[in-house]
Design an enzyme around this catalytic site. Structure first.
Site, PDB file in Angstrom:
ATOM      1  N   ASP A 276      20.299 -22.618 -11.112  1.00  0.00           N
ATOM      2  CA  ASP A 276      20.520 -24.058 -11.087  1.00  0.00           C
ATOM      3  C   ASP A 276      20.582 -24.372  -9.601  1.00  0.00           C
ATOM      4  OD1 ASP A 276      21.809 -26.569 -10.725  1.00  0.00           O
ATOM      5  OD2 ASP A 276      22.297 -26.517 -12.846  1.00  0.00           O
ATOM      6  N   HIS A 277      19.558 -24.998  -9.061  1.00  0.00           N
ATOM      7  CA  HIS A 277      19.477 -25.054  -7.600  1.00  0.00           C
ATOM      8  C   HIS A 277      20.628 -25.868  -6.988  1.00  0.00           C
ATOM      9  CE1 HIS A 277      17.372 -28.941  -8.103  1.00  0.00           C
ATOM     10  NE2 HIS A 277      17.675 -29.190  -6.838  1.00  0.00           N
TER      11      HIS A 277
ATOM     12  N   GLU B 203      18.522 -40.885  -7.919  1.00  0.00           N
ATOM     13  CA  GLU B 203      17.261 -40.622  -7.222  1.00  0.00           C
ATOM     14  C   GLU B 203      16.475 -41.917  -7.098  1.00  0.00           C
ATOM     15  OE1 GLU B 203      15.278 -36.691  -8.213  1.00  0.00           O
ATOM     16  OE2 GLU B 203      16.121 -37.302 -10.122  1.00  0.00           O
TER      17      GLU B 203
ATOM     18  N   ASP C  41      17.136 -32.861 -18.333  1.00  0.00           N
ATOM     19  CA  ASP C  41      16.613 -32.515 -17.009  1.00  0.00           C
ATOM     20  C   ASP C  41      17.730 -32.402 -15.970  1.00  0.00           C
ATOM     21  OD1 ASP C  41      14.458 -32.073 -15.168  1.00  0.00           O
ATOM     22  OD2 ASP C  41      14.691 -34.124 -14.433  1.00  0.00           O
TER      23      ASP C  41
ATOM     24  N   HIS D  89      22.561 -29.606 -13.777  1.00  0.00           N
ATOM     25  CA  HIS D  89      23.159 -29.936 -12.482  1.00  0.00           C
ATOM     26  C   HIS D  89      24.509 -30.657 -12.607  1.00  0.00           C
ATOM     27  CE1 HIS D  89      19.296 -28.661 -11.296  1.00  0.00           C
ATOM     28  NE2 HIS D  89      18.672 -29.812 -11.316  1.00  0.00           N
TER      29      HIS D  89
HETATM   30  C1  BG6 Z   1      15.289 -31.044 -10.792  1.00  0.00           C
HETATM   31  C2  BG6 Z   1      14.806 -32.051 -11.788  1.00  0.00           C
HETATM   32  O1  BG6 Z   1      15.994 -30.005 -11.440  1.00  0.00           O
HETATM   33  O2  BG6 Z   1      16.162 -31.666  -9.849  1.00  0.00           O
HETATM   34  C3  BG6 Z   1      14.104 -33.192 -11.074  1.00  0.00           C
HETATM   35  O3  BG6 Z   1      13.915 -31.436 -12.699  1.00  0.00           O
HETATM   36  C4  BG6 Z   1      14.986 -33.774 -10.004  1.00  0.00           C
HETATM   37  O4  BG6 Z   1      13.726 -34.206 -12.015  1.00  0.00           O
HETATM   38  C5  BG6 Z   1      15.539 -32.689  -9.095  1.00  0.00           C
HETATM   39  O5  BG6 Z   1      14.213 -34.686  -9.252  1.00  0.00           O
HETATM   40  C6  BG6 Z   1      16.575 -33.241  -8.138  1.00  0.00           C
HETATM   41  O6  BG6 Z   1      16.925 -32.263  -7.208  1.00  0.00           O
HETATM   42  P1  BG6 Z   1      17.417 -32.653  -5.743  1.00  0.00           P
HETATM   43  O7  BG6 Z   1      17.770 -31.342  -5.117  1.00  0.00           O
HETATM   44  O8  BG6 Z   1      16.261 -33.339  -5.086  1.00  0.00           O
HETATM   45  O9  BG6 Z   1      18.579 -33.566  -5.934  1.00  0.00           O
END
Ligand code: BG6
Length: 500
Positions: free
Chosen positions: A188-189, A227, A246, A251
């Site tokens: 989970d980044h 976003e 998503d 997240h």
């Molecule tokens: C991803 C989603 O996991 O996270 C995307 O699939 C989203 O839809 C993205 O835009 C957002 O990541 P970050 O790091 O740009 O906030």
């Protein structure tokens, strides 16, 4: 059972050299590899963290020579690293890159991959599966049959990890059949983001917050991930997925876990993950009629963000003309534990919102009695804002006397700008996560039972929405989502941060 090694949550101590590795990148020409993974690996190389003898092997179906793959990787790194790209260091990194054409469904192709990998003794072997999840079963089956997954190999999985609990279970069973849980790194980044780890530092590195971190002291919590972007080129995928799956299932719930978990005994992976799991299991289920009361979903129409016109979701390429997919979600979540009973956690995420911002807002209780003149309501409560992006800062709102004769209280911010305070370059999420996987640190990766528990909470919400005749509520691109999202929180007497 041997004791788990203690790692710093941000990776292993820098003094320990990372081992040499072979990283096999399924989906090696894909968007994630080009946009995030290869630039992250190149940054690690620039930091001296790619051990000599390491190899990065891109895998895809298309025919490419290694030289052509290196050229693709270089273009991607130049584009995504901008000024951080160092041409002089590139040749040494390029020498670690290789490419193998492979049809994920063809057993014969894996023998060639096995031969390429060979037997390199101590070298850490990692497989990064950044493909559509419906290929995971084929890839895992063939890798195992070809005898390429050794007892020490690591398997990294990129989301989506399923679309509901049963499909996630199938993925986990597939991967679990060829590797043990300690070999599986589910990404989970958000957990790799610097400020998310700062949240751990804030909570467990300071004695100050813990006594206040509970009901009776905290009134409510908000987690917003907003976003400006729309669905970009992922319309088809997104239309099958929606914001709940998503963003919230992974997240936002991970942020919630780190915020709400009990202090783990150590920072070892399972100590942290055990505590996160307890939070997920204590989330009060939201089902049926409750789902319509405690959640709001929206879908963007056309609008303007900044000065730029944005098309409606339904006009995005790949999106069905009558789609009911949500691009915005707000949820009132509750955690049924002694610590959190009665403290609502409001979650909110959406695309095409006015700002690109991720933040956590913790609002404390009001003072029980005011000794100052003026209406009680003019004394806003203390508030801690932890901003994850675009900039990383932590702000505590306190009340102070405003200068002058009268004893008048005004809110002022104690602000800590982490970018300013620490001049060092923060690690990118994937840079850290790849480093942690190479070094065998599982703390920032999701365990199977966490993924399962998250889906179990999400699925009934989804099911209730599917039965609801009303689809998502429209909102104009560039707005903060449907008015119902403000009403959701206003019913409890609060407002979204920034809306006051
Ligand atoms: C991803 C989603 O996991 O996270 C995307 O699939 C989203 O839809 C993205 O835009 C957002 O990541 P970050 O790091 O740009 O906030």
């Amino acid at each position: 059972m041997s004791a788990e090694p203690r790692h710093s949550p941000g990776g292993s101590p820098p003094s320990r050299r990372p081992p040499a590795f072979d990283l096999v990148l399924f989906g090696g020409t894909g968007d994630l590899a080009m946009r995030k993974l290869l630039p992250a690996l190149y940054r690690r190389h620039l930091a001296g963290l790619v051990e000599p003898g390491s190899r990065i092997i891109g895998i895809a179906r298309t025919d490419h020579s290694t030289a052509a793959y290196v050229a693709l990787a270089e273009a991607a790194c130049r584009q995504h690293l901008g000024d951080d790209f160092r041409a002089d260091a590139w040749p040494a990194f390029a020498a670690t890159l290789g490419y193998a054409r492979l049809d994920a469904t063809r057993a014969a192709d894996y023998a060639a991959l096995g031969a390429l990998l060979g037997d390199r003794g101590e070298v850490t072997r990692l497989f990064f599966l950044s493909t559509a999840p419906d290929l995971f079963a084929a890839i895992c089956g063939h890798l195992a049959a070809a005898g390429i997954v050794t007892a020490d190999s690591r398997i990294m999985l990129e989301k989506p990890l399923g679309e509901d609990a049963p499909s996630a279970r199938r993925i986990n069973e597939t991967v679990g059949a060829i590797a043990s849980e300690r070999q599986i790194y589910r990404i989970d980044h958000y957990l790799g983001k610097e400020t998310v780890q700062n949240l751990l530092a804030l909570r467990f590195g300071n004695a100050l917050f813990e006594p206040l971190w509970r009901r009776g002291q905290i009134r409510h919590v908000q987690i917003t991930v907003a976003e400006q972007l729309g669905v970009e080129l992922r319309g088809e995928f997104y239309d099958r997925t929606g914001a709940l799956r998503d963003m919230v299932q992974n997240h936002l719930l991970q942020l919630l876990c780190i915020l709400a978990m009990e202090p783990p005994a150590t920072s070892a992976a399972d100590a942290v993950r055990d505590e996160k799991l307890k939070v997920l299991r204590a989330l009060r289920p939201i089902a049926e009629a409750d789902a319509l009361l405690k959640t709001v979903r929206g879908q963007y129409r056309g609008g303007v963000i900044g000065a730029t016109k944005a098309a409606a979701y339904l006009e995005e390429p790949g999106v069905a003309a009558d789609s009911r997919t949500e691009t915005f979600v707000a949820i009132k979540a509750e955690i049924d534990t002694w610590r959190w009973a009665g403290v609502p956690f409001y979650l909110r995420t959406g695309k095409r919102l006015p700002e690109h911002v991720a933040e956590i807002v913790v609002t404390f209780d009001q003072v029980p009695h005011s000794i100052f003149e003026g209406p009680f309501s003019s004394q806003p409560p203390n508030r801690l804002v932890i901003r994850l992006q675009p900039d990383e800062c932590i702000t505590l709102r306190i009340l102070a006397k405003s200068p002058g004769e009268a004893m008048r209280l005004k809110p002022v911010d104690l602000a800590l700008d982490l970018g300013e305070s620490f001049k060092g370059r923060p690690l990118e999420a994937y840079e850290r996560l790849l480093g942690d996987a190479i070094q065998g640190n599982l703390t920032l990766f999701m365990r199977r039972d966490e993924v399962d528990a998250a889906w179990r909470w999400i699925d009934p919400i989804r099911a209730a929405w599917d039965l609801d005749d009303d689809g998502p509520r429209p909102y104009a691109a560039g707005s903060w989502g449907p008015a119902a999202a403000s009403a959701l929180i206003a019913r409890d007497g609060f407002a979204w941060h920034g809306e006051l």
